[in-house]
Write an enzyme that holds these catalytic residues in place. Structure first.
Site, PDB file in Angstrom:
ATOM      1  N   LYS A  56      37.196  44.468  32.448  1.00 11.99           N
ATOM      2  CA  LYS A  56      35.756  45.028  32.570  1.00 11.99           C
ATOM      3  C   LYS A  56      35.070  45.841  33.859  1.00 11.99           C
ATOM      4  CE  LYS A  56      34.852  40.228  30.544  1.00 11.99           C
ATOM      5  NZ  LYS A  56      36.164  39.359  30.702  1.00 11.99           N
ATOM      6  N   THR A  60      46.311  37.907  38.994  1.00  8.67           N
ATOM      7  CA  THR A  60      45.760  38.243  40.342  1.00  8.67           C
ATOM      8  C   THR A  60      44.221  37.866  41.279  1.00  8.67           C
ATOM      9  OG1 THR A  60      44.944  40.402  38.793  1.00  8.67           O
ATOM     10  CG2 THR A  60      46.495  40.184  39.980  1.00  8.67           C
ATOM     11  N   PHE A  94      37.704  43.819  39.062  1.00  2.48           N
ATOM     12  CA  PHE A  94      37.742  42.908  40.016  1.00  2.48           C
ATOM     13  C   PHE A  94      38.125  41.605  40.261  1.00  2.48           C
ATOM     14  CE2 PHE A  94      34.021  42.735  37.282  1.00  2.48           C
ATOM     15  CZ  PHE A  94      34.152  41.410  36.140  1.00  2.48           C
ATOM     16  N   TYR A  95      39.186  42.369  39.006  1.00  6.17           N
ATOM     17  CA  TYR A  95      40.108  40.748  39.554  1.00  6.17           C
ATOM     18  C   TYR A  95      40.749  40.326  40.144  1.00  6.17           C
ATOM     19  CZ  TYR A  95      38.052  40.036  34.203  1.00  6.17           C
ATOM     20  OH  TYR A  95      37.823  39.202  33.348  1.00  6.17           O
ATOM     21  N   GLY A  96      40.188  40.468  41.182  1.00 12.93           N
ATOM     22  CA  GLY A  96      41.673  39.946  42.672  1.00 12.93           C
ATOM     23  C   GLY A  96      40.809  39.320  43.306  1.00 12.93           C
TER      24      GLY A  96
END
Length: 338
Positions: free
Chosen positions: A95, A28, A63-65
């Site tokens: 995380k 993502t 926040f992996y986007g």
């Protein structure tokens, strides 16, 4: 085929997980996220290959986007919504702990509460937050305060286990003194094996903490399939990293060539060799390759069963020791060894 297993540490020391974990970040964290079905098949493949009773260690991020959005958590929630029976077959680490819409850590009690509550809100009850870890150590908040704040959230039932990430051995020791740390996540690969990496691994073993080694394939570079920045999708965050600039990549390809030769003799892929090398650093060290293809997930998992002889390890270590890697891992030093 079922694959080798190991256990986590700290309060999760009874949790049996696959020898190789699965990182979900690059599903993502890109301009165009990968379609759900492809992601889901990649996640399922690894889980289905595990022996009964073992869980797949999955690593996601708040926040992996693209533009630090919560896309990753939303994808994870959709997976467990579609496959609810897989919730008990996985151990989910997420995380968080950054300032919203920023790469800056904020491990104050207030922001950790915001982060954990955001994660649970986005998971929508589809999956427990098995383990939470602040993505970075906050230089402005004593680690003891941050871990104590997570202990409070654990007591409230908002998470089950506490992890740390990108921390020094000294910080790990301090954090673990407040509450047992179940896993510490650091970058480990043949092109990221610093002195502090070795110290963290040794300290974690002493303290009974699992080490989650992210980017064991050098963020894909050590597979040999990424030769130029153009080989990465537009918007891929790797394009901004010093090691993925054209001159550095050209120079650093020497280690890929050397490892590929050893892999060929071993009759494994270059990716499998790197994962097996990380696994060989200790029974408590768990490599976390990322994959968004079922076939690649299975290849990665199979690497946990590859046993390297002392002679092969010596040969790999000679390559690592003589490698002159150009480019820092990140753009700013504050992200390393907090």
């Amino acid at each position: 085929m079922t694959h080798a297993t190991t256990t986590l540490g700290g309060t999760a020391s009874s949790v049996v997980v696959g020898r190789v974990a699965h990182g979900l970040m690059l599903m993502t964290w890109r301009q165009d996220p990968i379609p759900d079905e492809q992601c889901f098949e990649a996640i399922k493949a690894g889980i289905d290959a595990l022996p009964p009773g073992a869980k797949m260690f999955l690593i996601g991020g708040e926040f992996y986007g693209h533009n630090l959005a919560t896309t990753n958590l939303e994808m994870i929630a959709r997976f467990f919504e579609k496959y609810p029976s897989y919730a008990d077959k996985t151990f989910l680490s997420v995380k968080g702990g950054l300032v919203p819409n920023s790469y800056e850590p904020d491990c104050s009690a207030a922001n950790l509460r915001r982060s954990v509550e955001t994660i649970n809100e986005k998971l929508r009850g589809t999956k427990r937050l098995d383990l939470f870890q602040s993505a970075r150590v906050d230089p402005n908040v004593p680690i003891e305060e941050s871990i104590a704040a997570l202990v409070e959230l654990k007591k409230e039932g908002k998470l089950d286990h506490i992890g740390m990430s990108e921390c020094s051995a000294a910080s790990l020791r301090r954090g673990n003194a407040v509450h047992p740390i179940s896993a510490v996540e650091i970058e480990i690969s043949p092109w990221s094996y610093e002195e502090e990496t070795k110290t963290v691994i040794a300290t974690a073993k002493e303290l009974g903490v699992a080490v989650a080694g992210y980017a064991p394939l050098g963020r894909g570079f050590l597979t040999g399939q990424i030769k130029r920045p153009e080989d990465l999708p537009e918007g891929d965050f790797r394009r901004s990293l010093p090691r993925f600039q054209e001159d550095a990549m050209r120079h650093n390809f020497a280690i890929v060539d050397a490892l590929s030769e050893i892999a060929k003799k071993k009759n494994v892929t270059a990716a499998q060799l790197s994962i097996a090398w990380v696994s060989a650093l200790g029974q408590h060290v768990i490599p976390i390759p990322g994959s968004s293809h079922a076939k690649r997930t299975l290849e990665n998992c199979a690497a946990g069963d590859v046993e390297l002889t002392p002679e092969e390890l010596d040969e790999i270590n000679r390559v690592i020791d003589s490698a002159d890697i150009q480019g820092e891992r990140y753009r700013t030093a504050h992200t390393l060894w907090g």
